[in-house]
Design a protein around this motif. Structure first.
Motif, PDB file in Angstrom:
ATOM      1  N   VAL A 101      13.433   6.294   0.740  1.00  0.00           N
ATOM      2  CA  VAL A 101      12.790   7.414   0.066  1.00  0.00           C
ATOM      3  C   VAL A 101      12.212   8.350   1.118  1.00  0.00           C
ATOM      4  O   VAL A 101      11.530   7.910   2.041  1.00  0.00           O
ATOM      5  N   ALA A 102      12.522   9.618   0.992  1.00  0.00           N
ATOM      6  CA  ALA A 102      11.958  10.613   1.903  1.00  0.00           C
ATOM      7  C   ALA A 102      11.143  11.599   1.088  1.00  0.00           C
ATOM      8  O   ALA A 102      11.560  12.023   0.013  1.00  0.00           O
ATOM      9  N   GLN A 103       9.958  11.930   1.596  1.00  0.00           N
ATOM     10  CA  GLN A 103       9.123  12.874   0.865  1.00  0.00           C
ATOM     11  C   GLN A 103       9.407  14.281   1.364  1.00  0.00           C
ATOM     12  O   GLN A 103       9.290  14.558   2.568  1.00  0.00           O
ATOM     13  N   LEU A 104       9.781  15.160   0.459  1.00  0.00           N
ATOM     14  CA  LEU A 104      10.106  16.534   0.845  1.00  0.00           C
ATOM     15  C   LEU A 104       9.034  17.467   0.296  1.00  0.00           C
ATOM     16  O   LEU A 104       8.390  17.151  -0.702  1.00  0.00           O
ATOM     17  N   SER A 152       5.156  17.523  -4.595  1.00  0.00           N
ATOM     18  CA  SER A 152       6.142  17.139  -3.578  1.00  0.00           C
ATOM     19  C   SER A 152       7.403  16.681  -4.294  1.00  0.00           C
ATOM     20  O   SER A 152       7.457  16.656  -5.524  1.00  0.00           O
ATOM     21  N   GLN A 153       8.426  16.343  -3.515  1.00  0.00           N
ATOM     22  CA  GLN A 153       9.638  15.788  -4.106  1.00  0.00           C
ATOM     23  C   GLN A 153      10.026  14.549  -3.326  1.00  0.00           C
ATOM     24  O   GLN A 153       9.724  14.416  -2.146  1.00  0.00           O
ATOM     25  N   PHE A 154      10.706  13.643  -4.000  1.00  0.00           N
ATOM     26  CA  PHE A 154      11.205  12.454  -3.318  1.00  0.00           C
ATOM     27  C   PHE A 154      12.716  12.465  -3.362  1.00  0.00           C
ATOM     28  O   PHE A 154      13.311  12.608  -4.424  1.00  0.00           O
ATOM     29  N   ALA A 155      13.298  12.315  -2.163  1.00  0.00           N
ATOM     30  CA  ALA A 155      14.751  12.242  -2.082  1.00  0.00           C
ATOM     31  C   ALA A 155      15.137  10.785  -1.897  1.00  0.00           C
ATOM     32  O   ALA A 155      14.530  10.059  -1.101  1.00  0.00           O
ATOM     33  N   TYR A 156      16.108  10.332  -2.683  1.00  0.00           N
ATOM     34  CA  TYR A 156      16.586   8.957  -2.580  1.00  0.00           C
ATOM     35  C   TYR A 156      17.889   8.936  -1.811  1.00  0.00           C
ATOM     36  O   TYR A 156      18.848   9.584  -2.202  1.00  0.00           O
ATOM     37  N   LEU A 157      17.900   8.202  -0.688  1.00  0.00           N
ATOM     38  CA  LEU A 157      19.057   8.160   0.193  1.00  0.00           C
ATOM     39  C   LEU A 157      19.592   6.729   0.200  1.00  0.00           C
ATOM     40  O   LEU A 157      18.973   5.826   0.753  1.00  0.00           O
ATOM     41  N   GLY A 158      20.718   6.536  -0.450  1.00  0.00           N
ATOM     42  CA  GLY A 158      21.246   5.183  -0.569  1.00  0.00           C
ATOM     43  C   GLY A 158      21.931   4.705   0.696  1.00  0.00           C
ATOM     44  O   GLY A 158      22.362   5.507   1.528  1.00  0.00           O
ATOM     45  N   LEU A 194       0.840  -1.198   0.000  1.00  0.00           N
ATOM     46  CA  LEU A 194       0.000   0.000   0.000  1.00  0.00           C
ATOM     47  C   LEU A 194       0.875   1.248   0.000  1.00  0.00           C
ATOM     48  O   LEU A 194       1.897   1.301   0.663  1.00  0.00           O
ATOM     49  N   GLY A 195       0.408   2.263  -0.690  1.00  0.00           N
ATOM     50  CA  GLY A 195       1.121   3.533  -0.700  1.00  0.00           C
ATOM     51  C   GLY A 195       2.044   3.643  -1.895  1.00  0.00           C
ATOM     52  O   GLY A 195       2.579   2.655  -2.372  1.00  0.00           O
ATOM     53  N   SER A 196       2.184   4.858  -2.412  1.00  0.00           N
ATOM     54  CA  SER A 196       3.133   5.056  -3.487  1.00  0.00           C
ATOM     55  C   SER A 196       3.850   6.373  -3.261  1.00  0.00           C
ATOM     56  O   SER A 196       3.217   7.399  -3.131  1.00  0.00           O
ATOM     57  N   PRO A 197       5.167   6.420  -3.195  1.00  0.00           N
ATOM     58  CA  PRO A 197       5.989   5.209  -3.186  1.00  0.00           C
ATOM     59  C   PRO A 197       5.715   4.385  -1.931  1.00  0.00           C
ATOM     60  O   PRO A 197       5.230   4.922  -0.951  1.00  0.00           O
ATOM     61  N   PRO A 198       5.999   3.089  -2.006  1.00  0.00           N
ATOM     62  CA  PRO A 198       5.649   2.235  -0.864  1.00  0.00           C
ATOM     63  C   PRO A 198       6.496   2.532   0.369  1.00  0.00           C
ATOM     64  O   PRO A 198       7.441   3.307   0.313  1.00  0.00           O
ATOM     65  N   MET A 199       6.097   1.896   1.445  1.00  0.00           N
ATOM     66  CA  MET A 199       6.829   2.061   2.699  1.00  0.00           C
ATOM     67  C   MET A 199       8.278   1.602   2.519  1.00  0.00           C
ATOM     68  O   MET A 199       8.546   0.620   1.851  1.00  0.00           O
ATOM     69  N   ASN A 200       9.214   2.373   3.104  1.00  0.00           N
ATOM     70  CA  ASN A 200      10.608   1.934   3.099  1.00  0.00           C
ATOM     71  C   ASN A 200      10.751   0.780   4.074  1.00  0.00           C
ATOM     72  O   ASN A 200      10.366   0.897   5.243  1.00  0.00           O
ATOM     73  N   ALA A 241      12.474  -2.892   9.647  1.00  0.00           N
ATOM     74  CA  ALA A 241      11.824  -1.670  10.087  1.00  0.00           C
ATOM     75  C   ALA A 241      11.145  -1.018   8.899  1.00  0.00           C
ATOM     76  O   ALA A 241      11.686  -1.025   7.792  1.00  0.00           O
ATOM     77  N   GLY A 242       9.927  -0.499   9.111  1.00  0.00           N
ATOM     78  CA  GLY A 242       9.191   0.126   8.020  1.00  0.00           C
ATOM     79  C   GLY A 242       8.919   1.591   8.307  1.00  0.00           C
ATOM     80  O   GLY A 242       8.417   1.920   9.385  1.00  0.00           O
ATOM     81  N   ILE A 243       9.284   2.443   7.363  1.00  0.00           N
ATOM     82  CA  ILE A 243       9.069   3.883   7.530  1.00  0.00           C
ATOM     83  C   ILE A 243       8.437   4.414   6.260  1.00  0.00           C
ATOM     84  O   ILE A 243       8.967   4.214   5.163  1.00  0.00           O
ATOM     85  N   ARG A 244       7.300   5.087   6.372  1.00  0.00           N
ATOM     86  CA  ARG A 244       6.674   5.654   5.180  1.00  0.00           C
ATOM     87  C   ARG A 244       7.434   6.901   4.735  1.00  0.00           C
ATOM     88  O   ARG A 244       7.907   7.669   5.578  1.00  0.00           O
ATOM     89  N   PRO A 245       7.546   7.134   3.434  1.00  0.00           N
ATOM     90  CA  PRO A 245       8.306   8.296   2.952  1.00  0.00           C
ATOM     91  C   PRO A 245       7.809   9.607   3.531  1.00  0.00           C
ATOM     92  O   PRO A 245       8.616  10.501   3.811  1.00  0.00           O
ATOM     93  N   GLU A 246       6.482   9.724   3.745  1.00  0.00           N
ATOM     94  CA  GLU A 246       5.967  11.010   4.236  1.00  0.00           C
ATOM     95  C   GLU A 246       6.286  11.229   5.713  1.00  0.00           C
ATOM     96  O   GLU A 246       6.093  12.323   6.232  1.00  0.00           O
TER      97      GLU A 246
END
Lengths: 325, 388, 273
Positions: free
Chosen positions: B349-352, B315-321, B236-242, B278-283
């Motif tokens: 993925v973090a939502q900014l 919004s923007q999505f930041a990709y943190l490797g 569920l969710g897009s982008p999905p939960m990290n 561990a699950g963290i939603r981007p938002e």
């Protein structure tokens, strides 16, 4: 009771009742040895019914209606062929009276193979059919390509002409053709048969090739051309693999049809040396023991379509089925 | 009007895994259930079993509290929209819309005709009523298929992927008129979709299905906020939960980028497990780079470099490797193989906010409210943070 | 136009081999001439046509032909449809049935006619069904049944192709909607395969119209039933009356054209190239 179970039980009941009827009629009305044929059919039908009851409540996707239908189909197709075989193997001087062959004599087959008349007739048929097929296919392939791929004005008219010629009673043209050949002095020659034979082969070839062309993945040709293939490469990489098999199947069908033509051959070739096989068989059927010879020659001749069918069974069925549409 | 209940519905497949795996579901009268899941989840199979086109190996289908296992489709009186529309090529649109309604005796033809015109109006088909399916485009055909079902007066309505062909702009409209029409007549409907947002926004309740198994059923909010397991969370969710591997060490949970304190309750639930997820939603990954970041007291925070930024307008999505140990990666790979679904990535993925000035290569400080982090068992997928 | 360069040879040859003899037939039909003596052609105007159109035996032959066409087509369609449905379901048997279904069509029509005639005059059918002397008419019926037997397979192949074009979801959707088996057949399957049925009907009808072999092998002096094709044959190639035969040929062609003109709009035969 789920619907599929109910349907299977109905199929079983029908199958059983049919088998019962066939068995009874066979036992009561049909003299031996053909009685055995009836009894065998009855047993198969009744066994189908029993199997239908046994497997009625399984989840397997089997339709007993379809099995019953295919059994009827097999009997319908095979009984006349068996009868043809019986007629062909009846000894000289005897008349076949039962479906099952009584004493098998291969003399009619021997006769058919060694008979000079039949051989020459077969040669005529094959030769004429071969030439007419080659000419027709050579003309039909570009025509079908134009009909399917190119914007041609009066396309529907041309196609209508092809279908009309295909379905025309060819017999109606036999008389005028004969008259024409007589006045040209070519009446009775083998090669003179080729031109009228085009009436049979050319429309059929065009019509089948249209189907072949329609099934070709033309975007692939565009892709091949976009990749920069040269003409010979296009021919080798695209035309041969994608057009080749279909055209070969169409050509084989045309060839068989031309071999089997009766009306034109019989009308246009009055004397024995140039009479094609089907017409020769008509003459043969009027002689003593003619039926045997005709049936034997017919069965031998059947080998040609049989081989064609065995070589390309799927393509032939597909081509014929798709062509009529 | 009518409720549907499924009890332990199971259908054996050709292989080891069943096509439908012990499905128990209730759809109360007049409500809408969305079944969502990846392709091949068994959604269509489930609908076809409810209509009676397929037989189950065991379990019961109940319509209005009556077991209908042995009733044929005609007797079940269920309406279904097929994924490939199943339009009759020889009938025009009007007759296609009427087809399902006139199969039974004693139909009021005038009423059907009125309904057809109403539905055609709703679905923008009025001008097409005299055309045949071959003359329509994909979205129009799909609307005809949908309309055919809406016109009918059935006990239950099943829609198999009913909006897929509609363009983005029309889709929301078609969805809302359909649902309104159904709600006005207080009809019970089930629809399938692999569009997660569609399921969450449209249905009263949502079921997440995968591999023939229903992972969770609930209201959209329940599913989103309290996913029962890792699959639901990841789907569920897009982008999905990290979803990131985490190693419990005493009172701490060590994640690739950050470390989180765990309370006694969670520690007890984690127990002897050596790895969890561990699950963290981007938002919930809040940007705290500049001065005066978000005021979150109970939090997990970390600083890292931004690999890439994807701008989405609103919004923007930041990709943190990040990197993970090969042996942990192997465990993750096994889980994915078992689920036949890609859950894990090697980035977070973090939502900014859209106005954020962060660019790739810059460093970012991320703050996550601690209670927003879910912890899952990697093998069973169970959500360990849910209140029991 | 570029397309015509590809099309022209085939069309030209086709026109030569069809239009030329038809034109010659029309011209011959206005003369009294014989096949053997090409010299004594005499222009007689429409005498040949008045002879034919006022001939009772010609019209009887036409009526018999049309009856044969109707019966043969209906039988082939019913049997072909039943077999097509059965064959479609039993995909396991396809390798065998595919060959079997077209085998009768491969047998020469003349052979089929001879053996079917023998079956009812002296063969197994006499004993099976207690037939007495069936006479030429009975033999003609038998050869017609033989033609039906030959044509059923190809009809089944055409209908099977039509059947395979009916999407399966159309049928499942009708089941889901609660259509009965009867409703599924009459409202879904038959209409959806209507084009195939229409084409099969037209093609088989025009094929039945030109049956010649059966009538030829069963004809006996004093036979009461003859077919139009046979009369054309008899006039042209037995009596050598080319002019009269040509007139009959023209009438036969017109008959075929009329049959097609009747069937094509009635059945809405459509085929887009």
């Amino acid at each position: 009771m789920t619907p599929s179970v109910r349907s299977r039980l109905w199929a079983s009941a029908t199958s059983f009742a049919l088998g019962f009827g066939v068995g009874n009629y066979g036992v009561l009305q049909v003299p031996r040895p053909d009685q055995w044929v009836w009894i065998a059919v009855a047993v198969v039908l009744m066994l189908t019914g029993a199997a239908g009851v046994l497997f009625a409540d399984t989840s397997r996707a089997v339709s007993f209606w379809a099995i019953l239908g295919v059994e009827v189909f097999a009997v319908f197709t095979l009984v006349p062929l068996l009868w043809t075989f019986t007629v062909a193997t009846t000894p000289e001087g005897a008349t076949a009276r039962t479906l099952l062959p009584q004493d098998i004599s291969w003399s009619a087959f021997d006769g058919a193979i060694s008979s000079g008349t039949l051989r020459s007739a077969a040669t005529t048929s094959l030769l004429v059919a071969l030439v007419a097929t080659v000419v027709a296919v050579a003309l039909a392939v570009p025509a079908a390509y134009a009909l399917v791929r190119l914007q041609v004005r009066a396309r529907r008219l041309v196609y209508g002409l092809v279908v009309a010629a295909l379905l025309m009673p060819v017999l109606a043209l036999a008389g005028p053709f004969a008259d024409q050949l007589v006045s040209l002095g070519a009446y009775g020659s083998r090669l003179a048969l080729v031109v009228p034979m085009l009436v049979v082969t050319l429309p059929l070839a065009t019509w089948l090739c249209v189907t072949v062309m329609r099934d070709v993945p033309w975007t692939l040709l565009d892709a091949v051309r976009a990749d920069g293939a040269t003409r010979p490469q296009q021919l080798r990489r695209f035309a041969v693999p994608h057009l080749g098999p279909g055209v070969v199947a169409a050509a084989l069908l045309v060839f068989v049809a031309a071999c089997n033509d009766f009306a034109l051959g019989a009308g246009l070739a009055p004397d024995r040396p140039s009479l094609p096989l089907p017409a020769t068989l008509l003459v043969a059927s009027r002689q003593v023991d003619g039926s045997s010879a005709v049936a034997a020659a017919g069965l031998l001749w059947l080998l040609i379509p049989l081989i064609v069918l065995l070589v390309l069974p799927r393509r032939i069925n597909h081509l014929l089925g798709r062509s009529y549409r | 009007m009518t409720s549907i209940e499924l009890r332990h519905l199971t259908t054996d497949g050709p292989g080891e895994r069943p096509l439908l795996d012990d499905i128990t579901l209730t759809v109360p009268s007049g409500s809408t259930l969305a079944i969502t899941g990846p392709a091949g989840a068994g959604k269509s199979r489930l609908l076809r079993t409810i209509v009676g086109l397929e037989e189950q190996t065991s379990g019961d289908v109940l319509i209005d509290d009556i077991v209908v296992n042995a009733v044929d489709p005609r007797g079940r009186d269920v309406s279904m929209v097929f994924e490939d529309y199943a339009l009759h090529p020889h009938l025009d649109v009007f007759d296609n819309l009427a087809f399902s309604s006139v199969l039974r005796k004693g139909v009021d033809k005038d009423a059907v005709s009125d309904r057809i015109h109403e539905v055609a109006e709703l679905l923008a088909l009025t001008d097409l009523l005299d055309l045949r399916p071959a003359d329509l485009d994909e979205p129009q055909r799909q609307r005809v298929a949908l309309g055919r079902s809406l016109v009918r007066d059935a006990t239950v309505y099943l829609f198999d992927a009913p909006f897929t062909a509609q363009s983005e702009r029309v889709r929301a409209h078609v969805r809302s008129v359909t649902m309104q029409w159904q709600a006005e007549a207080s009809r019970t409907s089930i629809f399938t979709t692999n569009h997660v947002e569609e399921a969450l926004s449209t249905a009263d309740r949502v079921a997440v299905m995968h591999q023939g198994f229903i992972h969770q059923v609930g209201t959209p909010r329940e599913l989103y906020d309290q996913p029962a397991n890792m699959f639901v969370a990841g789907f569920l969710g897009s982008p999905p939960m990290n979803l990131v591997p985490a190693i419990p060490m005493g009172q701490q949970l060590v994640m690739p980028l950050a470390t989180m304190l765990i309370d006694d309750d969670l520690a007890e639930r984690i127990g002897e497990r050596s790895v969890v997820v561990a699950g963290i939603r981007p938002e919930h990954c809040l940007d705290a780079t500049g001065p005066g970041g978000p005021a979150v007291s109970d939090r997990v925070e970390f600083t890292t470099r931004i690999d890439d930024i994807e701008w989405r307008g609103s919004s923007q999505f930041a990709y943190l490797g990040y990197d993970i140990e090969p042996e942990i990666e192997a465990v993750m790979g096994e889980v994915e193989e078992l689920l036949e679904f890609d859950l894990f990535q090697s980035f977070l993925v973090a939502q900014l906010p859209a106005e954020s000035a962060l660019r790739p290569g810059m460093s970012i400080r991320v703050v996550v409210p601690r209670q927003r982090i879910h912890v899952f068992d990697p093998e069973t997928g169970e959500n360990l943070t849910l209140p029991r | 136009m570029r397309g015509w360069r590809w099309l022209a040879p085939a069309v030209l040859v086709l026109l030569v081999v069809t239009v030329w003899p038809i034109g010659r037939a029309v011209w011959l039909s206005l003369t009294r001439s014989t096949l053997t003596g090409a010299g004594d052609q005499r222009f007689v105007g429409i005498d040949n046509y008045t002879d034919i159109l006022s001939s009772r035996s010609w019209w009887l032959a036409v009526a018999a032909t049309l009856a044969i066409v109707a019966v043969a087509v209906v039988l082939q369609l019913v049997l072909g449809l039943a077999f097509a449905v059965a064959l479609r379901r039993l995909t396991v048997a396809w390798p065998v049935t595919r060959v079997l279904v077209l085998l009768p069509f491969g047998l020469l029509a003349i052979v089929s006619a001879v053996v079917w005639r023998d079956a009812v005059t002296s063969g197994f059918a006499v004993d099976w069904f207690g037939l007495d002397d069936v006479g030429p008419t009975g033999a003609l019926v038998a050869t017609t049944v033989g033609e039906v037997w030959r044509g059923t397979g190809i009809t089944a192949v055409i209908l099977l192709a039509g059947l395979l074009r009916v999407p399966t979801t159309l049928i499942t959707s009708a089941i889901a909607d609660g259509a009965t088996a009867r409703q599924r057949l009459t409202r879904v399957v038959l209409p959806a395969m209507a084009p195939a049925i229409a084409v099969a009907t037209t093609y088989r009808a025009l094929d039945a119209l030109r049956i010649l072999e059966g009538p030829l092998v069963t004809d006996a002096p004093g036979a009461s039933v003859r077919t139009a094709s046979f009369v054309v044959w008899d006039t042209t190639f037995s009596s050598f009356e080319t002019g009269l035969g040509a007139a009959m040929s023209v009438v036969l062609l017109l008959l075929a054209g009329l049959l097609a003109a009747f069937l094509v709009p009635v059945l809405r035969v459509r085929r887009v190239v």
